[in-house]
Design an enzyme around this catalytic site. Structure first.
Site, short mmCIF file in Angstrom:
data_model
loop_
_atom_site.label_atom_id
_atom_site.label_comp_id
_atom_site.label_asym_id
_atom_site.label_seq_id
_atom_site.Cartn_x
_atom_site.Cartn_y
_atom_site.Cartn_z
N ARG A 51 2.40 1.74 -2.38
CA ARG A 51 3.42 0.82 -1.87
C ARG A 51 3.92 1.34 -0.54
NH1 ARG A 51 7.05 0.33 -7.44
NH2 ARG A 51 5.41 -0.56 -8.77
N ASP A 53 5.94 1.47 2.88
CA ASP A 53 7.27 0.99 3.23
C ASP A 53 7.21 -0.03 4.36
OD1 ASP A 53 8.46 2.66 1.36
OD2 ASP A 53 8.76 4.30 2.79
N TYR A 113 -2.76 10.32 4.50
CA TYR A 113 -1.94 9.66 5.51
C TYR A 113 -2.03 10.43 6.82
CZ TYR A 113 0.57 6.79 2.04
OH TYR A 113 0.92 5.87 1.06
N ARG A 199 7.12 10.55 5.29
CA ARG A 199 8.07 10.44 6.39
C ARG A 199 9.18 11.48 6.27
NH1 ARG A 199 9.99 4.57 5.99
NH2 ARG A 199 11.37 5.24 7.68
#
Length: 257
Positions: A51, A53, A113, A199
């Site tokens: 999921r 953001d 990522y 993040r």
């Protein structure tokens, strides 16, 4: 007969309120579901591998869906139809049949990522690279902090609370910063990630690089298991999901890169 498929695609997340469907906002999941339902002429629901953001991108995203008819014979034609229907910021790569017990989220063995930082203003990458002053950023120290991540599995300090998450344990297998021209890229791989985890790690590593916190402080933040102790989350625009790994045996056809 119901057949299950993995759909591989990419997207620029700037215009979307994240991956997961929401009642009053445009999301990637809703956009993909509506396009598939139109092309396949039945109601299609998709389950994503993760999921992302609001504002986060994906160079490689995977979702699964079930098709309650005969097998999709012309998969390339479906891909072409989807790409014609969808806007410029979502691109479908391929549709692949999988075993019916295959799951886009739970069958994944690794996710990767990349977070990108630059201080140069560039009209061609402003949506996908975070612009920030790097003058006082010590990337060698940040890479030392990255190696500390391998010593832990509980990353509560970097995750947003979610009532449906049963564990905050993640096994990080890769984490490092590397310069690519005028862009610094942070690559991180793990078996799973908490919501907002990458993040939050990036924001805290930036604090390390600027000398705001020490390497011992970084360790203490992880051990505190308290999101309030970590740094601010880095802006969403610089983050992209770039790879998801699955075991070969779940696919009914060979899948290329």
């Amino acid at each position: 007969m119901t057949n299950r498929y993995f759909i591989f695609f990419s997207y620029n997340g700037t215009r979307y309120c994240g991956w997961q469907r929401q009642p009053d906002n445009m999301t990637v999941q809703q956009t993909i579901e509506e396009a598939l339902s139109t092309v396949l002429q039945q109601d299609i629901s998709v389950v994503g591998a993760g999921r992302t953001d609001t504002g986060v991108h994906a160079r490689k995203m995977v979702a699964h869906f079930d098709y309650c008819e005969a097998e999709i014979e012309e998969k390339n034609a479906v891909v072409n139809s989807l790409n014609k229907m969808l806007s410029h910021d979502i691109a479908i790569d391929k549709i692949v049949p999988v075993r019916y017990d295959a799951h886009a989220r739970f069958s994944a063995t690794k996710r990767t990522y990349i977070y990108s930082l630059t201080e140069r203003k560039d009209p061609f990458n402003y949506e996908i690279v975070c612009r920030k002053s790097l003058a006082k950023m010590n990337f060698d120290r940040m890479n030392e902090a990255c190696r500390i991540l391998f010593e832990y599995i509980d990353f509560t300090s970097f995750g947003k609370f979610s009532p449906d998450v049963k564990t905050n344990n993640c096994r990080i297998t890769e984490a490092h910063w590397k310069q690519d021209g005028d862009i610094w890229r942070f690559t991180i791989s793990a078996n799973r990630f908490l919501r907002n985890m990458v993040r939050a790690i990036v924001g805290t590593l930036i604090d390390v690089g600027r000398g705001k916190i020490s390497l011992d402080d970084f360790k203490s933040i992880i051990e505190a298991k308290d999101r309030c102790k970590a740094g601010d989350s880095a802006p969403a625009c610089g983050l992209a999901l770039v790879e998801i790994d699955y075991p070969d045996e779940i696919f009914l056809e060979k899948v290329g890169k």
